[in-house]
Design an enzyme around this catalytic site. Structure first.
Site, PDB file in Angstrom:
ATOM      1  N   GLU A   1      -5.084  -4.338  -1.351  1.00 23.98           N
ATOM      2  CA  GLU A   1      -6.525  -4.093  -1.260  1.00 23.98           C
ATOM      3  C   GLU A   1      -6.817  -2.801  -0.511  1.00 23.98           C
ATOM      4  O   GLU A   1      -7.940  -2.279  -0.584  1.00 23.98           O
ATOM      5  CB  GLU A   1      -7.233  -5.278  -0.599  1.00 23.98           C
ATOM      6  CG  GLU A   1      -6.790  -5.618   0.802  1.00 23.98           C
ATOM      7  CD  GLU A   1      -5.592  -6.559   0.855  1.00 23.98           C
ATOM      8  OE1 GLU A   1      -5.412  -7.195   1.910  1.00 23.98           O
ATOM      9  OE2 GLU A   1      -4.840  -6.652  -0.132  1.00 23.98           O
TER      10      GLU A   1
ATOM     11  N   PHE B   1       0.802  -1.227   0.000  1.00 27.67           N
ATOM     12  CA  PHE B   1       0.000   0.000   0.000  1.00 27.67           C
ATOM     13  C   PHE B   1       0.829   1.268   0.000  1.00 27.67           C
ATOM     14  O   PHE B   1       0.353   2.321  -0.427  1.00 27.67           O
ATOM     15  CB  PHE B   1      -0.919   0.017   1.236  1.00 27.67           C
ATOM     16  CG  PHE B   1      -0.195   0.269   2.532  1.00 27.67           C
ATOM     17  CD1 PHE B   1       0.094   1.569   2.961  1.00 27.67           C
ATOM     18  CD2 PHE B   1       0.211  -0.785   3.340  1.00 27.67           C
ATOM     19  CE1 PHE B   1       0.764   1.797   4.144  1.00 27.67           C
ATOM     20  CE2 PHE B   1       0.884  -0.556   4.527  1.00 27.67           C
ATOM     21  CZ  PHE B   1       1.162   0.742   4.924  1.00 27.67           C
TER      22      PHE B   1
ATOM     23  N   CYS C   1       9.942   0.547   3.822  1.00 29.18           N
ATOM     24  CA  CYS C   1      10.893  -0.484   4.253  1.00 29.18           C
ATOM     25  C   CYS C   1      12.311   0.049   4.361  1.00 29.18           C
ATOM     26  O   CYS C   1      13.168  -0.578   4.988  1.00 29.18           O
ATOM     27  CB  CYS C   1      10.846  -1.679   3.299  1.00 29.18           C
ATOM     28  SG  CYS C   1      11.350  -1.296   1.607  1.00 29.18           S
TER      29      CYS C   1
ATOM     30  N   GLU D   1      10.041  -5.357  12.626  1.00 33.69           N
ATOM     31  CA  GLU D   1       9.752  -4.125  11.905  1.00 33.69           C
ATOM     32  C   GLU D   1       8.480  -3.495  12.472  1.00 33.69           C
ATOM     33  O   GLU D   1       7.460  -4.165  12.623  1.00 33.69           O
ATOM     34  CB  GLU D   1       9.569  -4.403  10.412  1.00 33.69           C
ATOM     35  CG  GLU D   1       9.303  -3.132   9.600  1.00 33.69           C
ATOM     36  CD  GLU D   1       9.087  -3.414   8.120  1.00 33.69           C
ATOM     37  OE1 GLU D   1       9.775  -2.804   7.289  1.00 33.69           O
ATOM     38  OE2 GLU D   1       8.209  -4.243   7.810  1.00 33.69           O
TER      39      GLU D   1
ATOM     40  N   SER E   1       5.491  -7.542   3.394  1.00 36.06           N
ATOM     41  CA  SER E   1       5.977  -8.086   4.652  1.00 36.06           C
ATOM     42  C   SER E   1       6.744  -9.390   4.424  1.00 36.06           C
ATOM     43  O   SER E   1       6.534 -10.104   3.435  1.00 36.06           O
ATOM     44  CB  SER E   1       4.809  -8.358   5.604  1.00 36.06           C
ATOM     45  OG  SER E   1       4.048  -9.464   5.162  1.00 36.06           O
TER      46      SER E   1
ATOM     47  N   LYS F   1      -1.170  -6.923  -8.995  1.00 38.58           N
ATOM     48  CA  LYS F   1      -2.102  -7.081  -7.885  1.00 38.58           C
ATOM     49  C   LYS F   1      -1.744  -6.065  -6.809  1.00 38.58           C
ATOM     50  O   LYS F   1      -0.815  -6.256  -6.018  1.00 38.58           O
ATOM     51  CB  LYS F   1      -2.013  -8.503  -7.318  1.00 38.58           C
ATOM     52  CG  LYS F   1      -3.305  -9.024  -6.659  1.00 38.58           C
ATOM     53  CD  LYS F   1      -3.765  -8.251  -5.452  1.00 38.58           C
ATOM     54  CE  LYS F   1      -2.951  -8.549  -4.214  1.00 38.58           C
ATOM     55  NZ  LYS F   1      -3.511  -7.829  -2.996  1.00 38.58           N
TER      56      LYS F   1
END
Length: 343
Positions: free
Chosen positions: A34, A7, A139, A241, A84, A31
Site C-alpha cells: 500500500e 515496497f 532483504c 532485521e 517481513s 497485491k
C-alpha cells in the site's frame, strides 16, 4: 495465483514472483504494498501493451483486508509472498490451513565474514555498497560485518567508518546523493530506536546517521550511514532485521566461530566471506546455513538459472523466488505410465 509483494522493489519483485506464474499458464492477482500502489498498475499497462489477454495479470490494491481475501479465495491455488517474517508467517499458516501452495520469502540478517588475509580496501568498498545501497532497504543487504581477529577488525572498521562518513543521503535525482530516504516516518523512527537501543546494549557507535537534514527536503525520512562496532550476539540490534542504514560489527576470533554465529541466527538469507584461501572458502560454504553464499562478493544473488531463496526463518515453503523450482511451484506435474499392446 496470488502474489503479495513489498515496497522496496515495486517493479522487480512483482516480476520475479509473477513472470514464471504467467509463463506456466496461470492468472495472477498482484497485491502490491500500500506504500507504493502505482508501480504495479503501470506494470499491468505494460503487460496489456505487450499483448497479454485481459484478466491474466491483475492488480488489487489494499492492506491486510486484501491479503486475507487472497488467502481465503477458493479460486486462488497458490500464494507467493515477499516481505517481513511476521507477515510471512501469518500468510503461510493461514493459507496452508486451506491446503494452498505457499512460498514466503522473509527477512534476513546477512553476515559478511572477513578473514585476516583479505584485501581490506576491497572489502570496505564492497561492504559500503552491499550494506548501504538503497538505504539498506533490501532483504539481501549486508547486515553484519564479522572481521576475524582483532587486528583485522580494528583496521577494517576504521576504513569503513571513513567511507561511511563520506556518504550523503539525498534526493534520488541528485547525483551527489549516495542513497535516498527510508520509506516512511514510522520506519525512520523504528531505525532510530534500534540505534539507541544498540548503544544502551553496549554497542560502540562509529558513525551516527541520525539527525540528517537534506537541504530542500527537510521533512524527508533521511538517515545517514550508521555503523555500530562491538555488537553482542544477544543484542536485538544483532538479532532483528533493521530495514534501514544501520549496520552491525560483531568481532570473531576464528572461522569456526563465524560459522557457528551464522548458523545460530534465526535468519538464513545470505552470507559472504572475503578471503584469499580456497580451503577456508570451501569450509565456509559447505557448513554455513544460508540460502545464498558469496565468496569475495557482498550480496550473493545468483543468476536466474539457479534457485534463489533463504533458509530457516527467511523462507517458509519449499519453492524459490526464482530459478527452476519456481516453475515447479506454479504448475502441476503429472506422471503418465502407459503400455501399448503390439497385437
Amino acid at each position: 495465483v496470488g502474489c503479495i509483494v513489498p515496497f522496496n522493489f515495486p517493479l522487480l519483485v512483482p516480476l520475479l514472483t509473477s513472470a514464471m506464474a504467467v509463463a506456466c499458464g496461470n492468472s495472477v492477482i498482484m497485491k502490491p504494498s500500500e506504500k507504493v500502489p502505482s508501480a504495479a498498475l503501470k506494470l499491468a499497462e505494460l503487460w496489456q501493451e505487450a499483448g497479454l489477454p485481459d484478466g491474466v495479470w491483475n492488480v488489487v490494491n489494499g492492506d491486510k483486508e486484501a491479503v486475507d481475501a487472497i488467502i481465503q479465495h477458493s479460486d486462488i491455488a497458490a500464494i507467493s509472498f515477499v516481505g517481513s517474517s511476521e507477515v510471512g508467517s501469518y500468510i503461510y499458516d493461514e493459507a496452508s490451513k486451506l491446503k494452498k501452495r505457499v512460498a514466503c520469502f522473509n527477512a534476513g540478517k546477512n553476515h559478511m565474514v572477513v578473514m585476516p588475509d583479505a584485501d581490506l580496501e576491497y572489502v570496505a568498498d564492497n561492504f559500503i555498497s552491499g550494506a548501504f545501497g538503497d538505504a539498506s532497504q533490501r532483504c539481501m543487504a549486508v547486515s553484519v560485518l564479522v572481521p576475524v581477529e582483532e587486528k583485522t577488525g580494528d583496521e577494517l572498521v576504521e576504513i569503513i567508518a571513513d567511507k561511511a562518513r563520506a556518504m550523503a543521503p539525498g534526493h534520488y535525482a541528485d547525483p551527489a546523493s549516495s542513497f535516498g530516504p527510508v520509506i516512511s516516518q514510522q520506519s525512520k523512527e523504528s531505525i532510530e530506536a534500534a540505534i539507541e537501543a544498540g548503544i544502551e546494549q553496549g554497542g560502540e557507535l562509529k558513525t551516527d546517521g541520525r539527525g540528517v537534514k537534506v537541504e530542500g527536503y527537510e521533512g524527508g525520512f533521511f538517515l545517514g550511514a550508521t555503523l555500530m562496532d562491538h555488537v553482542q550476539t544477544d543484542s536485538p540490534y544483532y538479532q532483528e532485521e533493521i530495514f534501514g542504514p544501520a549496520r552491525a560489527v560483531v568481532r570473531a576470533k576464528s572461522l569456526h566461530e563465524t560459522i557457528k554465529m551464522i548458523n545460530d541466527h534465526k535468519y538464513g538469507n545470505g552470507a559472504s566471506i572475503f578471503t584469499r584461501d580456497g580451503g577456508v572458502a570451501r569450509e565456509f560454504y559447505e557448513n554455513v546455513e544460508a540460502g545464498g553464499i558469496g565468496i569475495n562478493v557482498p550480496v550473493p544473488a545468483c543468476s536466474a538459472s539457479h534457485n534463489f531463496g533463504g533458509l530457516k526463518n527467511s523462507r517458509y515453503g519449499e519453492s524459490f523466488l526464482y530459478g527452476p523450482d519456481s516453475a515447479r511451484f506454479f504448475t502441476k506435474e503429472k506422471t503418465v505410465s502407459s503400455r501399448w499392446n503390439t497385437s
